[in-house]
Design a protein around this motif. Structure first.
Motif, mmCIF file in Angstrom:
data_model
loop_
_atom_site.group_PDB
_atom_site.id
_atom_site.type_symbol
_atom_site.label_atom_id
_atom_site.label_comp_id
_atom_site.label_asym_id
_atom_site.label_seq_id
_atom_site.Cartn_x
_atom_site.Cartn_y
_atom_site.Cartn_z
ATOM 1 N N SER A 264 0.828 -1.203 0.000
ATOM 2 C CA SER A 264 0.000 0.000 0.000
ATOM 3 C C SER A 264 0.863 1.254 0.000
ATOM 4 O O SER A 264 0.563 2.239 -0.677
ATOM 5 C CB SER A 264 -0.930 -0.003 1.219
ATOM 6 O OG SER A 264 -1.806 -1.120 1.184
ATOM 7 N N SER B 147 0.734 3.946 -3.002
ATOM 8 C CA SER B 147 0.299 5.302 -2.669
ATOM 9 C C SER B 147 1.292 6.350 -3.149
ATOM 10 O O SER B 147 0.935 7.518 -3.313
ATOM 11 C CB SER B 147 0.095 5.432 -1.156
ATOM 12 O OG SER B 147 1.336 5.282 -0.472
ATOM 13 N N THR C 184 -9.229 2.383 -2.450
ATOM 14 C CA THR C 184 -10.441 2.782 -1.730
ATOM 15 C C THR C 184 -10.939 4.168 -2.130
ATOM 16 O O THR C 184 -12.108 4.489 -1.904
ATOM 17 C CB THR C 184 -10.193 2.742 -0.210
ATOM 18 O OG1 THR C 184 -9.019 3.500 0.089
ATOM 19 C CG2 THR C 184 -9.975 1.296 0.242
ATOM 20 N N GLU C 185 -10.072 4.986 -2.730
ATOM 21 C CA GLU C 185 -10.513 6.322 -3.170
ATOM 22 C C GLU C 185 -9.609 6.819 -4.284
ATOM 23 O O GLU C 185 -8.385 6.717 -4.214
ATOM 24 C CB GLU C 185 -10.506 7.325 -2.010
ATOM 25 C CG GLU C 185 -11.047 8.696 -2.390
ATOM 26 C CD GLU C 185 -11.044 9.676 -1.230
ATOM 27 O OE1 GLU C 185 -11.712 10.722 -1.333
ATOM 28 O OE2 GLU C 185 -10.364 9.394 -0.224
ATOM 29 N N SER D 222 -6.312 6.945 -2.016
ATOM 30 C CA SER D 222 -6.072 6.058 -0.874
ATOM 31 C C SER D 222 -6.133 4.621 -1.349
ATOM 32 O O SER D 222 -6.899 4.275 -2.253
ATOM 33 C CB SER D 222 -7.107 6.292 0.233
ATOM 34 O OG SER D 222 -8.407 5.934 -0.205
ATOM 35 N N SER E 5 -6.512 -1.095 3.342
ATOM 36 C CA SER E 5 -7.537 -1.022 4.377
ATOM 37 C C SER E 5 -6.904 -1.331 5.729
ATOM 38 O O SER E 5 -5.816 -1.903 5.807
ATOM 39 C CB SER E 5 -8.677 -2.010 4.092
ATOM 40 O OG SER E 5 -8.180 -3.337 4.007
ATOM 41 N N LYS F 208 -3.839 0.982 5.356
ATOM 42 C CA LYS F 208 -4.438 1.996 4.493
ATOM 43 C C LYS F 208 -3.547 3.225 4.425
ATOM 44 O O LYS F 208 -3.028 3.701 5.431
ATOM 45 C CB LYS F 208 -5.823 2.381 5.009
ATOM 46 C CG LYS F 208 -6.579 3.332 4.079
ATOM 47 C CD LYS F 208 -7.989 3.572 4.566
ATOM 48 C CE LYS F 208 -8.750 4.479 3.614
ATOM 49 N NZ LYS F 208 -10.154 4.688 4.045
ATOM 50 N N ARG F 209 -3.376 3.748 3.217
ATOM 51 C CA ARG F 209 -2.575 4.944 3.002
ATOM 52 C C ARG F 209 -3.432 5.970 2.262
ATOM 53 O O ARG F 209 -4.021 5.675 1.232
ATOM 54 C CB ARG F 209 -1.318 4.620 2.188
ATOM 55 C CG ARG F 209 -0.370 3.658 2.880
ATOM 56 C CD ARG F 209 0.267 4.291 4.109
ATOM 57 N NE ARG F 209 1.229 3.417 4.766
ATOM 58 C CZ ARG F 209 0.929 2.546 5.715
ATOM 59 N NH1 ARG F 209 -0.336 2.427 6.118
ATOM 60 N NH2 ARG F 209 1.861 1.791 6.269
ATOM 61 N N VAL F 210 -3.487 7.187 2.794
ATOM 62 C CA VAL F 210 -4.300 8.263 2.228
ATOM 63 C C VAL F 210 -3.379 9.432 1.907
ATOM 64 O O VAL F 210 -2.577 9.855 2.746
ATOM 65 C CB VAL F 210 -5.404 8.704 3.209
ATOM 66 C CG1 VAL F 210 -6.249 9.810 2.588
ATOM 67 C CG2 VAL F 210 -6.280 7.514 3.601
ATOM 68 N N ASN F 211 -3.498 9.955 0.691
ATOM 69 C CA ASN F 211 -2.658 11.079 0.270
ATOM 70 C C ASN F 211 -3.478 12.046 -0.564
ATOM 71 O O ASN F 211 -4.441 11.658 -1.249
ATOM 72 C CB ASN F 211 -1.458 10.609 -0.555
ATOM 73 C CG ASN F 211 -0.419 9.887 0.286
ATOM 74 O OD1 ASN F 211 0.163 10.459 1.200
ATOM 75 N ND2 ASN F 211 -0.206 8.623 -0.008
ATOM 76 N N THR F 212 -3.095 13.308 -0.518
ATOM 77 C CA THR F 212 -3.691 14.358 -1.343
ATOM 78 C C THR F 212 -2.577 15.035 -2.130
ATOM 79 O O THR F 212 -1.571 15.462 -1.550
ATOM 80 C CB THR F 212 -4.429 15.395 -0.485
ATOM 81 O OG1 THR F 212 -5.454 14.747 0.282
ATOM 82 C CG2 THR F 212 -5.062 16.463 -1.381
#
Length: 255
Positions: free
Chosen positions: A83, A87, A197-198, A239, A242, A246-250
């Motif tokens: 992940s 990401s 996931t996104e 992202s 899970s 889970k990794r979320v970036n903008t």
């Protein structure tokens, strides 16, 4: 006398070269081993045995070290680390394509002033780029597509080479829209990423009423039929994975 000679030869056989069959006590031995007690048998010296043991130990140590390193590397590539890699790798490649996005100033087929539209929705974007990884055969003008399916959590990346038949001008707008809407068959995707996931995209323009030109007006759609220019900003929410992996970036890009 003969007994003394046999004793010396046996000692020599232990520490020196293997002893051969010799005439001892009136008997005759050929070059090979014999069953009689008066003939010495062939064998390895103690030095040779020790050298073989040392070499075997070295080989086993090297193999064990290599296997252990391989197992540790495999364990590091668990879901959490994959992940982390995705990401970073997906937005980085997206940025490379956008940096080389084709504009009116990009010459193609000896023609200037071509319009290379960017078509975008919240979950997909298609545009033209001249970026090609160094050393690869993906060079020249290409149609790039990032299409995300939220129901399957799958992101597909397309990198399509543009061919133009002699005397026939390619409709770049129709081709880009067709890939975005899924009506144009351009072949299989270059890459497919699962467990995404996104993947949401916003398209921005600098607010003309802002005297500092820092405020950005964000949109969920970029209608290429109405606006053939590239957006001034592109914002990506991405992202993958899970749970604890889970990794979320903008990311914000300026084509």
């Amino acid at each position: 006398m003969s007994g003394e000679l046999v004793s010396k030869e046996r000692i020599r056989g232990l520490w020196g070269r293997p002893f051969r069959g010799r005439r001892v006590q009136g008997g005759a031995c050929s070059g090979g081993a014999a069953t009689g007690s008066g003939c010495a048998a062939h064998g390895y010296t103690l030095v040779e045995v020790l050298v073989a043991m040392v070499l075997t130990a070295l080989v086993v140590t090297v193999l064990a070290t290599g296997i252990r390193s391989g197992l540790l590397s495999w364990r590091r590539l668990g879901p959490e680390n994959l992940s982390e890699i995705f990401s970073y790798a997906v937005p980085t490649a997206f940025a490379r394509y956008l940096e080389c996005a084709a504009t009116e100033a990009t010459p193609w087929k000896g023609r200037d002033g071509n319009l290379f539209p960017l078509c975008g929705t919240p979950h997909g974007v298609t545009f033209y780029s001249t970026y090609g990884p160094p050393g690869s055969n993906r060079q020249g003008l290409r149609l790039i597509g990032y299409l995300y399916d939220p129901s399957r959590k799958v992101l597909e990346v397309y990198d399509v080479e543009i061919f133009e038949k002699e005397g026939v001008e390619t409709d770049l707008l129709a081709l880009s829209l067709g890939l975005l809407k899924g009506t144009e068959n351009v072949g299989p995707p270059l890459s497919r990423y699962e467990d995404v996931t996104e993947f949401q995209i916003n398209y921005g323009e600098v607010d003309p009423e802002d005297p500092a030109h820092q405020a950005v007006l964000w949109k969920d759609q970029w209608a290429c039929e109405e606006n053939l220019q590239l957006p001034q900003r592109i914002r990506l929410f991405f992202s993958v994975g899970s749970g604890s992996g889970k990794r979320v970036n903008t990311w914000v890009f300026s084509p």
